[in-house]
Enzyme design. Sequence first.
Site, PDB file in Angstrom:
ATOM      1  N   LYS A 123      70.953 106.772  64.438  1.00 35.67           N
ATOM      2  CA  LYS A 123      71.395 107.049  63.351  1.00 35.67           C
ATOM      3  C   LYS A 123      70.373 107.729  62.238  1.00 35.67           C
ATOM      4  CE  LYS A 123      75.674 104.562  62.503  1.00 35.67           C
ATOM      5  NZ  LYS A 123      76.429 103.491  61.529  1.00 35.67           N
ATOM      6  N   LYS A 207      80.623 109.209  73.770  1.00 36.90           N
ATOM      7  CA  LYS A 207      81.710 108.526  73.318  1.00 36.90           C
ATOM      8  C   LYS A 207      82.427 109.118  72.485  1.00 36.90           C
ATOM      9  CE  LYS A 207      79.848 105.844  69.760  1.00 36.90           C
ATOM     10  NZ  LYS A 207      79.851 104.670  69.006  1.00 36.90           N
ATOM     11  N   LYS A 210      83.817 109.304  65.346  1.00 40.43           N
ATOM     12  CA  LYS A 210      84.336 109.694  64.374  1.00 40.43           C
ATOM     13  C   LYS A 210      83.309 111.188  63.808  1.00 40.43           C
ATOM     14  CE  LYS A 210      85.623 105.709  62.007  1.00 40.43           C
ATOM     15  NZ  LYS A 210      85.279 104.444  61.129  1.00 40.43           N
TER      16      LYS A 210
HETATM   17  P1  AMP Z   1      83.314 102.434  63.952  1.00 42.91           P
HETATM   18  O1  AMP Z   1      84.271 103.490  63.608  1.00 42.91           O
HETATM   19  O2  AMP Z   1      82.036 102.736  64.617  1.00 42.91           O
HETATM   20  O3  AMP Z   1      83.299 101.387  62.729  1.00 42.91           O
HETATM   21  O4  AMP Z   1      83.932 101.343  65.141  1.00 42.91           O
HETATM   22  C1  AMP Z   1      85.106 100.574  65.027  1.00 42.91           C
HETATM   23  C2  AMP Z   1      85.208  99.904  66.123  1.00 42.91           C
HETATM   24  O5  AMP Z   1      85.674 100.620  67.157  1.00 42.91           O
HETATM   25  C3  AMP Z   1      84.222  98.967  66.959  1.00 42.91           C
HETATM   26  O6  AMP Z   1      84.588  97.922  67.250  1.00 42.91           O
HETATM   27  C4  AMP Z   1      83.710 100.122  68.044  1.00 42.91           C
HETATM   28  O7  AMP Z   1      82.997  99.479  69.049  1.00 42.91           O
HETATM   29  C5  AMP Z   1      85.029 100.501  68.280  1.00 42.91           C
HETATM   30  N1  AMP Z   1      84.542 102.118  68.852  1.00 42.91           N
HETATM   31  C6  AMP Z   1      84.380 103.223  68.241  1.00 42.91           C
HETATM   32  N2  AMP Z   1      84.337 104.237  69.007  1.00 42.91           N
HETATM   33  C7  AMP Z   1      84.899 103.894  70.266  1.00 42.91           C
HETATM   34  C8  AMP Z   1      85.003 104.392  71.586  1.00 42.91           C
HETATM   35  N3  AMP Z   1      84.601 105.518  71.724  1.00 42.91           N
HETATM   36  N4  AMP Z   1      85.727 103.714  72.697  1.00 42.91           N
HETATM   37  C9  AMP Z   1      85.992 102.380  72.276  1.00 42.91           C
HETATM   38  N5  AMP Z   1      85.609 101.652  71.230  1.00 42.91           N
HETATM   39  C10 AMP Z   1      85.133 102.418  70.167  1.00 42.91           C
END
Ligand code: AMP
Length: 346
Positions: A123, A207, A210
């Site tokens: 980041k 991965k 967003k």
């Molecule tokens: P975030 O949007 O980064 O705050 O992630 C929210 C939740 O979604 C967290 O538990 C992440 O580990 C999970 N997460 C985000 N991207 C992925 C992905 N590509 N595959 C599986 N889990 C994800």
Amino acid sequence: MTDETPSYSGPERVFSGVQPTGNLHLGNYLGALVKFVRLQDTHDCIFCVVDQHAITVDLNHGPGALMDQTRQIAAAFLAAGVDPDKAIVFAQSSVRAHSELTWYFNCVARMGWLERMTQFKEKAGKDKERASVGIFDYPVLQAADILVYKATHVPVGEDQKQHLELSRDIADRFNREFDAPGFFPLPEPLIQGPGARIMSLKDGFKKMSKSDPSDLSRINLTDDADTMARKIKKAKTDPEPLPATVDELQDRVEARNLVGIYAALAGKTDQDVLDEFGGQGFGAFKPALSEVVVESLAPVTQSYKDWLADPAAIDAVLAKGAEKADEIAAPVIAEVRDIIGFWRKS
Ligand code: AMP
Ligand code: TRP
């Protein structure tokens, strides 16, 4: 030595957080939301919109925008099936104990521990000097989120594994430094299961995220059925038909991801999917996958829209959740203050 240290003996509790930044996608749904819904029937659960984490990168979201995004994530929890009568749903900033515990944990955590965090390196990019102190400290706030409720289990995607290890290190060091064995639990990540790591539809090595500039790389919970189908149609694949066994998928990252998505949504194993589609090309598999994706997500998308149309109902959930969360956090933070030895009126 560790064998003699009494370990935490309090009740099991689940905590997880999602940042109010950007649209939620299929990776968030499978990696986090689906697990939340499953856990609320077996555990005390606390699900938090981590709005204080959201200002570590974008400081000023614009008038009203952060609040809207917070409501959106809360709506996504509810649309996915989180039940506010079973689980606590609230916004991080409404319970002040998170910030307070973060300060104490700042003094427990070591610079070297944080410098090793790969997400910080990603980041902050090349120009570390210009990154906010907040983005460096992000995992300490995360540890405080979890431990201010003495949560024992944390459902997350695989990308959060390192942050969870840091939370354990902080809890362990606090317990030792203050001679308070077993005060904080060492929280365990719940990562296993299908959907722990959903990859980009455009690059099987990245991965689903967003922050990917290409919207075609992800399926958003807000996409309509046609958009979902179009994205799957355009998803990167290879020219070979699907194999008969999971072993043969190992080096075919894009194919493996699509099979994994199908399996996770249909409640099957990867091998079940190959038993059905092995030998067939993507011309046959992709339409079947589209159907499963659309069928699984359509009710979530609809419910999400319904919740968003009623912000007062979301606010009522968040207000009730904040009260309940505060009731759990307040006595923990009071005990922490005593353990550290801060002045209090006797
Ligand atoms: P975030 O949007 O980064 O705050 O992630 C929210 C939740 O979604 C967290 O538990 C992440 O580990 C999970 N997460 C985000 N991207 C992925 C992905 N590509 N595959 C599986 N889990 C994800
Ligand atoms: N860092 C997590 C993510 O990016 C979000 C988060 C903040 C979190 N605090 C948490 C997840 C506490 C689990 C527990 O996905």
